[in-house]
Design an enzyme around this catalytic site. Structure first.
Site, mmCIF file in Angstrom:
data_model
loop_
_atom_site.group_PDB
_atom_site.id
_atom_site.type_symbol
_atom_site.label_atom_id
_atom_site.label_comp_id
_atom_site.label_asym_id
_atom_site.label_seq_id
_atom_site.Cartn_x
_atom_site.Cartn_y
_atom_site.Cartn_z
ATOM 1 N N ASN A 42 0.845 -1.195 0.000
ATOM 2 C CA ASN A 42 0.000 0.000 0.000
ATOM 3 C C ASN A 42 0.884 1.250 0.000
ATOM 4 O OD1 ASN A 42 0.632 -0.827 2.668
ATOM 5 N ND2 ASN A 42 -1.050 0.339 3.538
ATOM 6 N N GLU A 55 -2.947 -4.636 -3.181
ATOM 7 C CA GLU A 55 -3.456 -5.511 -4.242
ATOM 8 C C GLU A 55 -3.500 -4.780 -5.584
ATOM 9 O OE1 GLU A 55 -4.672 -4.772 -1.303
ATOM 10 O OE2 GLU A 55 -5.948 -6.340 -0.488
ATOM 11 N N CYS A 90 -10.191 -4.873 0.103
ATOM 12 C CA CYS A 90 -11.311 -3.928 0.120
ATOM 13 C C CYS A 90 -12.173 -4.119 -1.128
ATOM 14 C CB CYS A 90 -10.795 -2.491 0.220
ATOM 15 S SG CYS A 90 -10.198 -1.812 -1.329
ATOM 16 N N CYS A 93 -10.577 -3.106 -4.485
ATOM 17 C CA CYS A 93 -9.590 -4.080 -4.977
ATOM 18 C C CYS A 93 -10.269 -5.331 -5.520
ATOM 19 C CB CYS A 93 -8.596 -4.440 -3.879
ATOM 20 S SG CYS A 93 -7.432 -3.105 -3.568
HETATM 21 N N1 THU Z 1 -5.197 -1.545 2.503
HETATM 22 C C1 THU Z 1 -4.621 -2.338 1.565
HETATM 23 O O1 THU Z 1 -3.541 -2.034 1.052
HETATM 24 N N2 THU Z 1 -5.257 -3.461 1.198
HETATM 25 C C2 THU Z 1 -6.409 -3.939 1.770
HETATM 26 O O2 THU Z 1 -6.885 -4.971 1.391
HETATM 27 C C3 THU Z 1 -7.036 -3.162 2.859
HETATM 28 C C4 THU Z 1 -6.478 -1.831 3.120
HETATM 29 C C5 THU Z 1 -4.483 -0.343 2.944
HETATM 30 C C6 THU Z 1 -5.055 0.975 2.534
HETATM 31 C C7 THU Z 1 -4.503 1.895 3.600
HETATM 32 O O3 THU Z 1 -3.201 2.299 3.232
HETATM 33 C C8 THU Z 1 -4.406 1.024 4.832
HETATM 34 O O4 THU Z 1 -4.421 -0.330 4.369
HETATM 35 C C9 THU Z 1 -5.516 1.219 5.839
HETATM 36 O O5 THU Z 1 -6.751 1.136 5.246
#
Ligand code: THU
Length: 134
Positions: A42, A55, A90, A93
């Site tokens: 992320n 993702e 999420c 994604c």
């Molecule tokens: N996040 C992801 O990278 N993938 C997920 O499946 C859930 C959330 C990240 C987004 C943000 O940077 C942090 O996790 C908190 O939401």
């Protein structure tokens, strides 16, 4: 490539997470049909909404390198150095994965010690996709 191996790659990719605002670090490892693995983490932003999930980082990297067919993705997340039991993708994604992956695409969730595999069809039932636009 086993699910465990893909998980281990996702855990390693998580180390690059840029998440100074949430402190929640996520790593992903996406296995293409070519056999190549694309990693992602992320990447947060001070304006918050431009944040990209791990993702989507992985899938955009893959597609931008010419790969469009995929077998599986492993996802590892958690606050700080702690790895959560589970970090489900999420909704955004899931939708992005559905653009390129069929319902039998495998999503491996958990951490390198304990993980479980799901299908994309299970995580995103009744999805809207390219067929709806015909
Ligand atoms: N996040 C992801 O990278 N993938 C997920 O499946 C859930 C959330 C990240 C987004 C943000 O940077 C942090 O996790 C908190 O939401």
């Amino acid at each position: 490539m086993t699910h465990g191996e893909l998980m281990a790659i996702a855990a390693e990719a998580r180390k690059a997470s840029y998440s100074p605002y949430s402190g929640f670090k996520v790593g992903a490892a996406l296995l293409g049909k070519s056999g190549k693995v694309y990693t992602g983490c992320n990447v947060e932003n001070a304006a918050y909404t431009p944040t990209n999930c791990a993702e989507r980082t992985a899938i955009f990297k893959a597609v931008s390198e010419g790969e469009r067919e995929f077998i599986a993705i492993a996802i590892v997340g958690g606050k700080g150095e702690e790895t959560a039991e589970f970090c489900a993708p999420c909704g955004v994604c899931r939708q992005v994965l559905a653009e390129f992956c069929d319902g039998d695409f495998v999503v491996v969730l958990g951490n390198p010690e304990r993980y479980e595999a799901f299908t994309l069809a299970k995580l995103l039932p009744f999805s809207f996709g390219k067929a709806d636009l015909n």
